[in-house]
Motif scaffolding. Structure first.
Motif, PDB file in Angstrom:
ATOM      1  N   MET A   1      49.780  38.082  41.075  1.00 54.85           N
ATOM      2  CA  MET A   1      48.586  38.018  40.271  1.00 54.85           C
ATOM      3  C   MET A   1      48.712  39.015  39.126  1.00 54.85           C
ATOM      4  O   MET A   1      49.055  40.168  39.329  1.00 54.85           O
ATOM      5  N   GLN A   2      48.439  38.548  37.912  1.00 55.79           N
ATOM      6  CA  GLN A   2      48.482  39.402  36.739  1.00 55.79           C
ATOM      7  C   GLN A   2      47.064  39.713  36.287  1.00 55.79           C
ATOM      8  O   GLN A   2      46.186  38.852  36.340  1.00 55.79           O
ATOM      9  N   HIS A   3      46.880  40.952  35.812  1.00 57.74           N
ATOM     10  CA  HIS A   3      45.565  41.416  35.389  1.00 57.74           C
ATOM     11  C   HIS A   3      45.652  41.990  33.990  1.00 57.74           C
ATOM     12  O   HIS A   3      46.695  42.491  33.580  1.00 57.74           O
ATOM     13  N   VAL A   4      44.540  41.955  33.303  1.00 56.17           N
ATOM     14  CA  VAL A   4      44.423  42.628  32.020  1.00 56.17           C
ATOM     15  C   VAL A   4      43.121  43.411  32.034  1.00 56.17           C
ATOM     16  O   VAL A   4      42.106  42.931  32.526  1.00 56.17           O
ATOM     17  N   GLU A  51      40.532  41.371  34.403  1.00 53.82           N
ATOM     18  CA  GLU A  51      40.500  39.925  34.595  1.00 53.82           C
ATOM     19  C   GLU A  51      41.764  39.486  35.309  1.00 53.82           C
ATOM     20  O   GLU A  51      42.840  40.032  35.074  1.00 53.82           O
ATOM     21  N   ASP A  52      41.633  38.454  36.111  1.00 53.10           N
ATOM     22  CA  ASP A  52      42.767  37.810  36.766  1.00 53.10           C
ATOM     23  C   ASP A  52      43.316  36.766  35.790  1.00 53.10           C
ATOM     24  O   ASP A  52      42.686  35.730  35.560  1.00 53.10           O
ATOM     25  N   LEU A  53      44.481  37.016  35.219  1.00 50.35           N
ATOM     26  CA  LEU A  53      45.058  36.099  34.237  1.00 50.35           C
ATOM     27  C   LEU A  53      45.541  34.795  34.854  1.00 50.35           C
ATOM     28  O   LEU A  53      45.723  33.802  34.144  1.00 50.35           O
ATOM     29  N   ASP A  54      45.767  34.785  36.151  1.00 54.71           N
ATOM     30  CA  ASP A  54      46.224  33.569  36.820  1.00 54.71           C
ATOM     31  C   ASP A  54      45.072  32.636  37.179  1.00 54.71           C
ATOM     32  O   ASP A  54      45.306  31.491  37.572  1.00 54.71           O
ATOM     33  N   ASP A  55      43.858  33.107  37.057  1.00 50.70           N
ATOM     34  CA  ASP A  55      42.673  32.323  37.398  1.00 50.70           C
ATOM     35  C   ASP A  55      42.193  31.604  36.141  1.00 50.70           C
ATOM     36  O   ASP A  55      41.928  32.249  35.126  1.00 50.70           O
ATOM     37  N   ARG A  81      38.158  44.451  43.627  1.00 46.86           N
ATOM     38  CA  ARG A  81      37.825  43.451  44.638  1.00 46.86           C
ATOM     39  C   ARG A  81      38.504  43.818  45.949  1.00 46.86           C
ATOM     40  O   ARG A  81      39.685  44.174  45.958  1.00 46.86           O
ATOM     41  N   PRO A  82      37.772  43.789  47.058  1.00 49.17           N
ATOM     42  CA  PRO A  82      38.316  44.293  48.329  1.00 49.17           C
ATOM     43  C   PRO A  82      39.697  43.752  48.711  1.00 49.17           C
ATOM     44  O   PRO A  82      40.542  44.511  49.175  1.00 49.17           O
ATOM     45  N   ASP A  83      39.966  42.485  48.469  1.00 47.72           N
ATOM     46  CA  ASP A  83      41.277  41.939  48.846  1.00 47.72           C
ATOM     47  C   ASP A  83      42.400  42.403  47.927  1.00 47.72           C
ATOM     48  O   ASP A  83      43.577  42.201  48.228  1.00 47.72           O
ATOM     49  N   LEU A  84      42.070  43.070  46.817  1.00 48.36           N
ATOM     50  CA  LEU A  84      43.084  43.587  45.893  1.00 48.36           C
ATOM     51  C   LEU A  84      43.220  45.108  45.966  1.00 48.36           C
ATOM     52  O   LEU A  84      44.025  45.683  45.241  1.00 48.36           O
ATOM     53  N   GLY A  86      44.609  48.478  46.923  1.00 47.15           N
ATOM     54  CA  GLY A  86      45.982  48.807  47.297  1.00 47.15           C
ATOM     55  C   GLY A  86      47.012  48.083  46.446  1.00 47.15           C
ATOM     56  O   GLY A  86      48.213  48.291  46.617  1.00 47.15           O
ATOM     57  N   SER A  87      46.558  47.268  45.499  1.00 48.98           N
ATOM     58  CA  SER A  87      47.478  46.488  44.662  1.00 48.98           C
ATOM     59  C   SER A  87      47.966  47.241  43.434  1.00 48.98           C
ATOM     60  O   SER A  87      48.834  46.749  42.717  1.00 48.98           O
ATOM     61  N   GLY A  88      47.398  48.402  43.152  1.00 44.38           N
ATOM     62  CA  GLY A  88      47.743  49.150  41.945  1.00 44.38           C
ATOM     63  C   GLY A  88      46.722  48.983  40.835  1.00 44.38           C
ATOM     64  O   GLY A  88      46.817  49.643  39.795  1.00 44.38           O
ATOM     65  N   LEU A  89      45.739  48.124  41.044  1.00 44.82           N
ATOM     66  CA  LEU A  89      44.736  47.894  40.009  1.00 44.82           C
ATOM     67  C   LEU A  89      43.855  49.116  39.787  1.00 44.82           C
ATOM     68  O   LEU A  89      43.558  49.484  38.643  1.00 44.82           O
ATOM     69  N   GLY A  90      43.439  49.785  40.851  1.00 38.86           N
ATOM     70  CA  GLY A  90      42.656  51.014  40.704  1.00 38.86           C
ATOM     71  C   GLY A  90      43.444  52.081  39.961  1.00 38.86           C
ATOM     72  O   GLY A  90      42.902  52.780  39.094  1.00 38.86           O
TER      73      GLY A  90
END
Length: 145
Positions: A1-4, A51-55, A81-84, A86-90
Motif C-alpha cells: 500500500m502506498q500513501h501520500v 491517503e491510500d494511493l492504491d484505493d 488506521r488501526p490495521d496500518l 506499525g506500517s511506518g505511516l506514523g
C-alpha cells in the motif's frame, strides 16, 4: 500500500473524525469537528492527512495536527488506521512534522500521550522522544458542549 501525505481538505472531515474515533482519540469534552474548524483557522498547513494511493476512493488512512507558537512545536491528534499501525505511516507523519517545524525555526517539539498508553509511548520513544520532567495541566476556556 502506498500513501501520500497532503494538507487536510474540508471534504476529509468525516473520514478524519471516524479515524480519530477508531484510534480512541475522541473524548466527550472535545468536539472533533470544532477541533478541526479551530485548526483550519490557525496554521492549516500543519494539518495533514495520509491517503491510500492504491484505493480508487483515496481513503484517508492517517491524520495529524502540528503547531508552532514561536517557542515550542506540538503534535496533536496523530492517528493511523488501526490495521496500518506499525506500517511506518506514523513515523512518516512525525518525520514530516519535524521537517516542517524545523523549517519554521522550531527548537523543540512536544507532544502529550495519555498515561497508560504504553504502545504509543513506546512508538515515540523509538523516534527519540523522552519524557520531560513536567506535569501537564489544562483548563478549558471554551466548552464544546
Amino acid at each position: 500500500m502506498q500513501h501520500v501525505l497532503r494538507p487536510f481538505a474540508d471534504a476529509d472531515t468525516e473520514a478524519v473524525v471516524a479515524l480519530w474515533e477508531a484510534a480512541g482519540l475522541v473524548r466527550p469534552w472535545n468536539d472533533p469537528r470544532r477541533d478541526i474548524a479551530r485548526k483550519r483557522s490557525v496554521q492549516p498547513e500543519l494539518f495533514l492527512v495520509a491517503e491510500d494511493l492504491d484505493d480508487p476512493q483515496r481513503a484517508v488512512v492517517g491524520v495529524g495536527m502540528a503547531g508552532y507558537d514561536g517557542h515550542r512545536g506540538w503534535v496533536n491528534y496523530l492517528a493511523v488506521r488501526p490495521d496500518l499501525q506499525g506500517s511506518g505511516l506514523g513515523r512518516a507523519f512525525m518525520t514530516e512534522f519535524e521537517r516542517l517545524l524545523t523549517a519554521l525555526g522550531c527548537p523543540k517539539l512536544n507532544l502529550q500521550v495519555r498515561s497508560g498508553n504504553e504502545q504509543v509511548i513506546d512508538f515515540y520513544r523509538a523516534l527519540g522522544y523522552a519524557p520531560d520532567d513536567t506535569v501537564s495541566l489544562g483548563k478549558r476556556l471554551i466548552p464544546d458542549d
